[in-house]
Design an enzyme around this catalytic site. Structure first.
Site, PDB file in Angstrom:
ATOM      1  N   GLU A 114      -9.546   7.219   3.254  1.00 11.56           N
ATOM      2  CA  GLU A 114     -10.438   6.290   3.939  1.00 11.56           C
ATOM      3  C   GLU A 114      -9.599   5.085   4.357  1.00 11.56           C
ATOM      4  O   GLU A 114      -8.552   4.814   3.776  1.00 11.56           O
ATOM      5  CB  GLU A 114     -11.548   5.821   2.986  1.00 11.56           C
ATOM      6  CG  GLU A 114     -11.172   4.638   2.073  1.00 11.56           C
ATOM      7  CD  GLU A 114     -10.070   4.938   1.069  1.00 11.56           C
ATOM      8  OE1 GLU A 114      -9.827   6.118   0.770  1.00 11.56           O
ATOM      9  OE2 GLU A 114      -9.425   3.974   0.585  1.00 11.56           O
TER      10      GLU A 114
ATOM     11  N   LYS B  95       0.807  -1.222   0.000  1.00 11.33           N
ATOM     12  CA  LYS B  95       0.000   0.000   0.000  1.00 11.33           C
ATOM     13  C   LYS B  95       0.841   1.273   0.000  1.00 11.33           C
ATOM     14  O   LYS B  95       0.408   2.305  -0.478  1.00 11.33           O
ATOM     15  CB  LYS B  95      -0.952  -0.003   1.187  1.00 11.33           C
ATOM     16  CG  LYS B  95      -2.097  -0.999   0.990  1.00 11.33           C
ATOM     17  CD  LYS B  95      -3.253  -0.702   1.913  1.00 11.33           C
ATOM     18  CE  LYS B  95      -4.472  -1.522   1.526  1.00 11.33           C
ATOM     19  NZ  LYS B  95      -4.316  -2.951   1.896  1.00 11.33           N
TER      20      LYS B  95
ATOM     21  N   SER C 116       1.733  -9.765  -0.773  1.00 10.14           N
ATOM     22  CA  SER C 116       1.370  -8.351  -0.671  1.00 10.14           C
ATOM     23  C   SER C 116       1.726  -7.706   0.662  1.00 10.14           C
ATOM     24  O   SER C 116       1.918  -6.497   0.733  1.00 10.14           O
ATOM     25  CB  SER C 116      -0.126  -8.177  -0.942  1.00 10.14           C
ATOM     26  OG  SER C 116      -0.895  -9.009  -0.095  1.00 10.14           O
TER      27      SER C 116
HETATM   28  C1  PLP Z   1      -5.139  -3.964   1.600  1.00  9.41           C
HETATM   29  C2  PLP Z   1      -4.405  -5.215   1.359  1.00  9.41           C
HETATM   30  C3  PLP Z   1      -4.760  -6.092   0.306  1.00  9.41           C
HETATM   31  C4  PLP Z   1      -5.960  -5.891  -0.562  1.00  9.41           C
HETATM   32  O1  PLP Z   1      -5.964  -4.738  -1.341  1.00  9.41           O
HETATM   33  P1  PLP Z   1      -5.732  -4.772  -2.908  1.00  9.41           P
HETATM   34  O2  PLP Z   1      -6.084  -3.391  -3.332  1.00  9.41           O
HETATM   35  O3  PLP Z   1      -6.630  -5.811  -3.496  1.00  9.41           O
HETATM   36  O4  PLP Z   1      -4.303  -5.098  -3.138  1.00  9.41           O
HETATM   37  C5  PLP Z   1      -3.972  -7.212   0.102  1.00  9.41           C
HETATM   38  N1  PLP Z   1      -2.909  -7.488   0.869  1.00  9.41           N
HETATM   39  C6  PLP Z   1      -2.543  -6.670   1.893  1.00  9.41           C
HETATM   40  C7  PLP Z   1      -1.354  -7.051   2.721  1.00  9.41           C
HETATM   41  C8  PLP Z   1      -3.274  -5.524   2.169  1.00  9.41           C
HETATM   42  O5  PLP Z   1      -2.902  -4.733   3.193  1.00  9.41           O
END
Ligand code: PLP
Length: 415
Positions: A125, A103, A391
């Site tokens: 948000e 993010k 992610s």
């Molecule tokens: C917020 C988040 C997601 C989901 O958001 P996307 O916009 O679909 O990437 C996935 N993995 C993590 C670690 C997150 O914090």
């Protein structure tokens, strides 16, 4: 959509036609917003066109991604997982980016853009608080005050992230209206923006919303796929057979996929939250189970009941618990370029445990859905090379994990 139509749309996507002038990705996307918001969105679009690919802006962003975010993040071969699955597996380590997830790539890029556009304050948000923390950190670094709207229910559920935002200098506003979770927080953030469009910049957290956000967020997150593709080529001399990512709103997935879309030999797979199962309100598998409709300013796919009411959703991972999805994913599914599957809460938990035990990496529960989907695919397609977008890191999920695995938290005392 027939084959000819799909092939034409894919060629246009690869050729850079999408989003088009109306913010469309084929039939999806666009700008479905109240008239009062249109001037702010138009100004933002003009700003994105002017600065995003401007060389001075790109140089500053690249510098900050390196010096402050810690990019490039590593591409880690994970041989034990690979052996378990009968595959060769690499993880793109967004868990090692500053603040612990992908993010920050988006939050930093948009905070720098807000500064170029002369914004005096940033609005954001947040649901679980991950985007709020990334935005608070980016705004502190760039030097712009920041207000984060968060549903009152989430403020209570995610107290540690609220404290992190405060420490990083953000003002957190609990939203008591509507469902008092993410959807209400987005509505409130838009409302604030409408009332102060000259001085405020709305920093949206995923590849959703009205044009130009899905495009802006894709461009900022594509650093994930660009790095991963180059690292994979350098380490192996070729490309993966498949790239896999989890999909909530779709920002980490589109960031990983976008640089591979033109590589016809690379399969792409998005993994949504299958939750507790197939029932209404039991999951957040938007692309698998949803229908086309408008949510938060964009025509895409969403989970709705027969009357078009947006459905309640469930996922063990707060970051995937959203009834909509970005419009570019709706197109990628419609033309068959990306396969979208789901993994349940318990499959994600199992994959998380396996990754901890085999590789010494605690993935976020969101990312664990990608691991679970990849594992299933590996078993059906032995001997392949698999790239997984990890992610984020799982430290934030400890309360959920202690509940899911009660025995694991006990300590042994030695005498
Ligand atoms: C917020 C988040 C997601 C989901 O958001 P996307 O916009 O679909 O990437 C996935 N993995 C993590 C670690 C997150 O914090």
């Amino acid at each position: 959509m027939d084959n000819q139509e799909s092939a034409t749309l894919l060629a246009r996507l690869i050729g850079g036609d999408f989003p088009d002038d109306r913010g469309r990705f084929g039939p999806f996307g666009g700008r479905y917003a109240p008239e009062t918001l249109m001037p702010a969105l138009q100004r933002l679009e003009a700003g994105v066109r002017r600065y995003l690919h401007d060389s001075a802006f790109a140089a500053e962003l690249g510098h900050e991604l390196r010096e402050w975010v810690g990019r490039p993040t590593p591409l880690t071969p994970v041989r034990h997982l690979g052996r378990n699955w009968g595959a060769e597996v690499w993880l793109k380590r967004e868990d090692l980016a500053h603040t612990g997830a992908h993010k920050i790539n988006n939050a930093l890029g948009q905070a720098l853009l807000a500064q170029r556009l002369g914004a005096k304050r940033v609005i954001a948000e947040t649901g679980a608080g991950q985007h709020g923390v990334a935005t608070a950190a980016a705004c502190a670094r760039v030097g712009i005050p920041c207000t984060v709207y968060m549903g009152a229910v989430d403020v209570r559920r995610q107290a540690p992230n609220v404290d992190r935002m405060h420490q990083l200098g953000a003002r957190v506003v609990p939203v008591e209206s509507g469902d008092r979770t993410l959807r209400a927080a987005i509505d409130e953030a838009f409302r604030d923006w409408v009332s102060d469009p000259e001085d405020a910049y709305y920093l949206l957290g995923s590849a959703v919303g009205p044009h130009p956000y899905p495009w802006l967020v894709r461009e900022l997150q594509s650093v994930i796929g660009r790095e991963a593709r180059a690292q994979f080529l350098e380490m192996t001399g070729g490309l993966p057979d498949i790239a896999v990512a989890c999909v909530g709103g779709g920002s980490n997935a589109i960031g990983l996929f976008h640089p591979f879309v033109a590589d016809a030999a690379v399969r792409l797979m998005g993994v949504e939250a299958g939750g507790r199962g197939a029932g209404l309100g039991e999951n957040s598998a938007t692309l698998e189970r949803g229908r086309p409709g408008v949510l938060h300013g964009s025509y895409s796919v969403l989970l709705q009941d027969a009357d078009g009411q947006v459905q309640e959703t469930h996922s063990i991972s707060a970051g995937l618990d959203y009834p909509g999805v970005g419009p570019e994913h709706a197109l990628l599914k419609a033309i068959g370029r990306v396969d979208y599957v789901s993994a349940t809460d318990s499959e994600a938990l199992e994959a998380l445990r396996e990754c901890c035990a085999a590789e010494g990496i605690l993935p976020a529960l969101e990312s664990s859905h990608a691991l679970a989907g990849a594992r299933r695919w590996a078993r059906e397609n032995p001997g392949r090379r698999i790239l997984i977008g990890l992610s984020g890191r799982g430290d934030k999920d400890m309360p959920t994990l202690s509940q899911a695995f009660p025995g694991a938290a006990t300590t042994t005392s030695h005498h």
